[in-house]
Enzyme design. Structure first.
Site, mmCIF file in Angstrom:
data_model
loop_
_atom_site.group_PDB
_atom_site.id
_atom_site.type_symbol
_atom_site.label_atom_id
_atom_site.label_comp_id
_atom_site.label_asym_id
_atom_site.label_seq_id
_atom_site.Cartn_x
_atom_site.Cartn_y
_atom_site.Cartn_z
ATOM 1 N N ASP A 18 0.849 -1.185 0.000
ATOM 2 C CA ASP A 18 0.000 0.000 0.000
ATOM 3 C C ASP A 18 0.888 1.239 0.000
ATOM 4 O O ASP A 18 1.727 1.411 0.892
ATOM 5 C CB ASP A 18 -0.894 -0.021 1.246
ATOM 6 C CG ASP A 18 -1.982 1.026 1.196
ATOM 7 O OD1 ASP A 18 -2.169 1.631 0.130
ATOM 8 O OD2 ASP A 18 -2.634 1.248 2.237
ATOM 9 N N TYR A 23 -0.896 10.288 -3.412
ATOM 10 C CA TYR A 23 -1.045 11.508 -4.204
ATOM 11 C C TYR A 23 -0.098 12.602 -3.705
ATOM 12 O O TYR A 23 0.471 13.361 -4.500
ATOM 13 C CB TYR A 23 -2.485 12.016 -4.149
ATOM 14 C CG TYR A 23 -3.494 11.150 -4.868
ATOM 15 C CD1 TYR A 23 -3.134 9.939 -5.443
ATOM 16 C CD2 TYR A 23 -4.824 11.530 -4.971
ATOM 17 C CE1 TYR A 23 -4.052 9.132 -6.094
ATOM 18 C CE2 TYR A 23 -5.765 10.733 -5.621
ATOM 19 C CZ TYR A 23 -5.368 9.536 -6.177
ATOM 20 O OH TYR A 23 -6.283 8.750 -6.818
ATOM 21 N N ASP A 120 -3.072 2.812 -6.047
ATOM 22 C CA ASP A 120 -1.984 2.835 -5.062
ATOM 23 C C ASP A 120 -1.898 1.569 -4.205
ATOM 24 O O ASP A 120 -1.317 1.600 -3.122
ATOM 25 C CB ASP A 120 -2.124 4.060 -4.157
ATOM 26 C CG ASP A 120 -3.455 4.083 -3.411
ATOM 27 O OD1 ASP A 120 -4.307 3.225 -3.693
ATOM 28 O OD2 ASP A 120 -3.633 4.967 -2.551
ATOM 29 N N GLU A 121 -2.444 0.448 -4.657
ATOM 30 C CA GLU A 121 -2.303 -0.791 -3.884
ATOM 31 C C GLU A 121 -2.164 -1.995 -4.810
ATOM 32 O O GLU A 121 -2.775 -2.053 -5.878
ATOM 33 C CB GLU A 121 -3.472 -0.989 -2.915
ATOM 34 C CG GLU A 121 -4.825 -1.101 -3.562
ATOM 35 C CD GLU A 121 -5.915 -1.404 -2.552
ATOM 36 O OE1 GLU A 121 -5.614 -2.005 -1.498
ATOM 37 O OE2 GLU A 121 -7.078 -1.050 -2.816
#
Length: 680
Positions: A18, A23, A120-121
Site C-alpha cells: 500500500d 497523491y 496505489d495498492e
C-alpha cells in the site's frame, strides 16, 4: 461472497503493498521543496476551497483529515501546503497518479505474481520466490539480514520484556525449529523489504506492506503500521488479530451486510462470528455468504492473486454536491460528454498500448428528490454493449441516463417539464467500461480477404496510434460489429455528402453512390463520420481513385476545398463503373473448395452463380474465376454487404439440399452488382 477452496492455503506467501499517502508523494516528487512540510492534495472547487483527497503524515499531526475542506485545513494548520489536483475537461485529472502507480507495479512484479488492485495498492503472490529462497539460501543460515527487514512488525512476537525489537525479529527469522509456514513467511519478510527499498530507489516513493498466508490477512496487516513499514501475520497470530477487529473494518463488511451483522445478530467484532455455526449463518445469509462469514472468522480465504497488472475496468466520474446538483437535462448531457471523452481517451490508450478491448458501458448516478430523502442511492444503474468512438460512447451514455431517469421518475412519481427537472437533481455521475479482455489471437481485419491486394490503403486512412489494423473487435451479441475502431480522424469540413461522393469516387454507379451517401449521412458533432463505412468498399475505392485524383485525408482544409472545387465540374467520359470485383482483379488463386467452384458453381434460386466471374473489357476470351473457401469466411464480414448479397451468400453456404428454391431473387444477385454498366 468468495468461498474458500477446500484445500489448505496456509503455505502461501501473500503480500499487500500500500503506497503511503500516494497523491502527496507524487506531488512532492514534482516539487521536492514540499517534502517534510504539512501537505495536502485538494480537488479544488469553489465551495470552501475544495475537498482534501490526500493528507501527508506531517499534516495529520496537526489534526488535518481527509474529510475536511481546504479552508478548514487552513484554519487548523495555517502553514499547510495545499496542492491542487490537475484539471482536465472541468474535472480532476488523475492520469499522473495512475502513471506513477504503474511505475511501482512494474517493480513489484519482478518477484512474483502481481495483481494491481487500485492506483496505489497491489497484491503479490510470493510463494514461488519464497520456496526458491528456502531451498537455495534459507534465512536460517544468513549471517546478515537487511536493516529494513529487521524493522518488520511480527504479530504475536513478545517485545514487552524490554528486549531489542530488531534482535527479536532476527531471532524469529533465524529459527531452525519453525514450521514450514513460518519459514516461508521469513522468506517473504526479506523479499518484501528488498522490493520496498527498490521502489524507493527507483521512484522515490515509500510504501507499507502486510505479509500473510492469504489476501484478506495481508490487506488487514498492511495498514497497521504506516508509513514505510511492514507487518507480518504468522498463522499462530490469526485468532488474536481477528478476535478484537471491528466487524466493519473487514473488507466487504463496511456496508449493509456489516450493519445487519451488528443490528440483527449482535456481531461487533470478527471474533464474535465464532459463536455461530456455519449452518446458522447459511440459513440467515444464504449458503455462499454464510460459508464465507464462517471462514473469515477463522482467517480462511481461498481468494487467489489474479496476476493482473492492468485495471479490470476504466471509469470517469464527478460529484455535484449541494447547490451544484444538476437540475437540467442539458447540464447532465454536458457533463456526460466530458466524462465520456475522458473514458474514450483511456480506452484508446488501452487498446493501443495493451491490445485490449472493453465490452460493456455502464452508467451510475445518484439523485435526490426533495420529497424523499431516501432516494439518494436509488437511481438505477444502466448498462449496454460498448461501442468505440467518443461520439458513440457519449450517445449511448446519454441514452442510458434517459432510461434511468424515466425509471427513477416512475419510482418516485416525479415529473419533468421540457428539459428541466422538478423536485430532484443529480448529485453524482460516472461512466465505466468493463469486461476488458485482450484482443483474441487469430482475429484480423477484413483486409485478410484481399490476399492479392495491398493493404496500405487501410493504414493510410487510419491513425496508427489509435487503431490496430490487424484486429477485429468482437463485441457482445446484440451490439454492432465494427471491422475498425475510428478513435481519431482528421477534422474535415465535408461538402454535401452526395456531391462529395460523386466527385471523390466517380467510378461508383448511381446505386452504389446512394448507398454510400446514406452511410455517410450521420456525422458526429466534430465532423467525424459516425456510422462505420465498410473498409472493403470505401478503402478500395479511395485506393483506385488516389492515382487519378491524388485525394489525401491528411491535407488541410484549404487544400481539400481547393481540389474539391477543381474536381466538381469534371466527369469521366467513360461511364462504366468499377464494382467491388475490381479489388479482386489481381487475385486468381483458384483454391480447392472455392464456394464458386465444384458443386457451388451452379444455379441458386434460378441464378447462375458462375456469372459472378468478371472480365473488365469483354475482350478477353476467358473470365477469371474468383472465390474463397467457405470455412475461411468470417460470418460477421457479410454484415457489411447489401442485404440481397447477404441472402445470396447465405444460400451458397447452406448445404445444397437445404436451400429453398426462392432464396434469392433473380434480379438481386452478386452478378448484378459486378456487371459493367451499359455505355451511354
Amino acid at each position: 461472497m468468495p468461498v474458500a477452496k477446500p484445500e489448505s492455503s496456509d503455505s502461501r506467501v501473500i503480500a499487500h503493498v500500500d503506497m503511503d499517502c500516494f497523491y502527496v508523494q507524487v506531488e512532492q516528487r514534482k516539487q521536492p521543496q514540499l517534502r517534510g512540510l504539512p501537505t495536502a492534495v485538494v480537488q479544488y472547487n469553489e465551495w470552501k476551497g475544495g475537498a482534501l483527497i490526500a493528507v501527508s503524515y506531517e499534516a495529520r499531526k496537526f489534526g488535518i483529515k481527509r474529510s475536511m475542506r481546504g479552508e478548514e485545513a487552513k484554519e487548523v494548520c495555517p502553514q499547510v501546503q495545499l496542492v491542487q489536483v490537475p484539471v482536465a475537461r472541468g474535472k480532476a485529472d488523475l492520469s499522473g497518479y495512475r502513471n506513477a502507480g504503474s511505475e511501482v507495479v512494474s517493480i513489484l512484479a519482478r518477484r512474483g505474481r502481481c495483481e494491481r488492485a487500485s492506483i496505489d495498492e497491489v497484491y503479490l503472490d510470493l510463494t514461488d520466490a519464497a520456496e526458491m529462497m528456502l531451498a537455495d539460501n534459507p534465512p536460517q543460515g544468513m549471517e546478515t539480514i537487511d536493516e529494513e527487514a529487521l524493522k518488520s512488525h511480527i504479530l504475536g512476537l513478545n517485545n514487552e520484556d524490554g528486549s531489542d525489537v530488531k534482535e527479536n525479529v532476527r531471532k524469529w527469522i533465524h529459527r531452525h525449529n519453525a514450521d514450514h509456514r513460518d519459514k516461508l513467511l521469513a522468506c517473504g519478510i526479506l523479499i518484501v523489504a528488498e522490493l520496498r527499498m527498490q521502489v524507493l530507489k527507483e521512484t522515490e516513493f515509500t510504501c507499507s506492506a502486510g505479509i500473510a498466508h492469504n489476501k484478506m490477512l495481508a490487506k488487514l496487516a498492511s495498514g497497521m503500521n504506516k508509513p514505510a513499514q511492514q507487518t507480518v501475520v504468522p498463522f499462530s497470530s490469526v485468532k488474536g488479530l481477528l478476535d478484537t477487529l471491528p466487524i466493519r473494518k473487514m473488507k466487504q463488511l463496511g456496508g449493509k451486510l456489516g450493519i445487519s451483522l451488528q443490528m440483527d445478530i449482535g456481531v461487533n467484532t470478527v471474533g464474535d462470528l465464532l459463536q455461530f455455526p456455519e449452518e446458522k449463518l447459511q440459513e440467515r445469509y444464504g449458503i455462499n455468504t454464510g460459508t464465507w462469514l464462517w471462514n473469515i472468522a477463522r482467517g480462511i480465504s481461498g481468494e487467489e492473486v489474479e496476476g493482473r497488472l492492468l485495471p479490470k475496468s476504466h471509469g470517469s466520474g464527478k460529484t455535484f454536491p449541494g447547490p451544484r446538483a444538476l437540475k437540467t437535462v442539458p447540464a447532465v448531457q454536458h457533463w456526460l460528454n466530458q466524462l465520456c471523452e475522458e473514458l474514450s481517451e483511456r480506452l484508446c490508450s488501452d487498446l493501443d498500448q495493451n491490445k485490449r478491448i472493453a465490452h460493456t458501458l455502464t452508467l451510475h448516478a445518484r439523485a435526490y428528490k426533495s420529497s424523499d430523502s431516501d432516494s439518494q442511492k436509488k437511481f438505477p444503474s444502466k448498462s449496454c454493449p460498448l461501442r468505440y468512438g467518443t461520439a458513440k460512447i457519449q450517445e449511448d451514455a446519454f441514452n442510458l441516463f434517459q432510461a434511468g431517469l424515466r425509471e427513477y421518475i416512475g419510482f418516485y412519481g416525479g415529473k419533468t417539464r421540457g428539459s428541466h427537472c422538478r423536485g430532484w437533481g443529480i448529485t453524482s455521475l460516472s461512466v465505466s467500461a468493463s469486461k476488458i479482455v485482450p484482443i483474441p489471437s487469430g482475429t484480423c481485419s477484413i483486409a485478410k480477404y484481399f490476399h492479392g491486394q495491398s493493404t496500405s490503403h487501410f493504414s493510410s486512412m487510419q491513425s496508427s496510434d489509435n487503431l490496430n489494423t490487424e484486429a477485429t473487435l468482437s463485441l457482445p451479441s446484440g451490439s454492432e460489429c465494427y471491422s475498425e475502431v475510428n478513435l481519431s480522424e482528421p477534422k474535415i469540413d465535408f461538402p454535401k455528402e452526395e456531391s462529395w461522393i460523386k466527385d471523390t469516387v466517380p467510378d461508383l454507379d448511381l446505386q452504389e453512390q446512394k448507398d454510400l451517401s446514406s452511410t455517410l449521412s450521420e456525422k458526429t458533432q466534430d465532423g467525424f463520420i459516425q456510422e462505420d463505412i465498410s473498409p472493403l468498399l470505401l478503402s478500395g475505392c479511395l485506393e483506385q481513385n488516389r492515382s487519378k485524383q491524388q485525394w489525401d485525408l491528411s491535407k488541410d482544409e484549404s487544400q481539400f476545398k481547393s481540389e474539391y472545387k477543381e474536381r466538381k465540374g469534371k466527369r469521366l467520359k467513360d461511364k462504366g463503373t468499377y464494382s467491388i470485383i475490381e479489388l479482386f482483379k489481381s487475385y486468381n488463386p483458384n483454391p480447392s473448395g472455392s464456394f464458386l467452384s465444384h458443386e457451388y458453381n451452379r444455379t441458386v434460386g434460378g441464378t447462375d452463380v458462375s456469372s459472378s466471374s468478371y472480365s473488365r473489357d469483354g475482350e478477353e476470351g476467358r473470365r477469371e474465376a474468383w472465390g474463397y473457401n467457405i470455412d475461411e469466411i468470417d460470418p460477421s464480414v457479410m454484415e457489411e454487404l447489401p442485404p440481397e448479397i447477404q441472402d445470396e451468400i447465405k444460400a451458397w453456404m447452406q448445404p445444397h439440399e437445404q436451400r429453398p428454391n426462392n432464396m434469392v431473387k433473380r434480379s438481386c444477385t452478386i452478378s448484378h452488382y459486378f456487371s459493367p454498366s451499359k455505355k451511354s
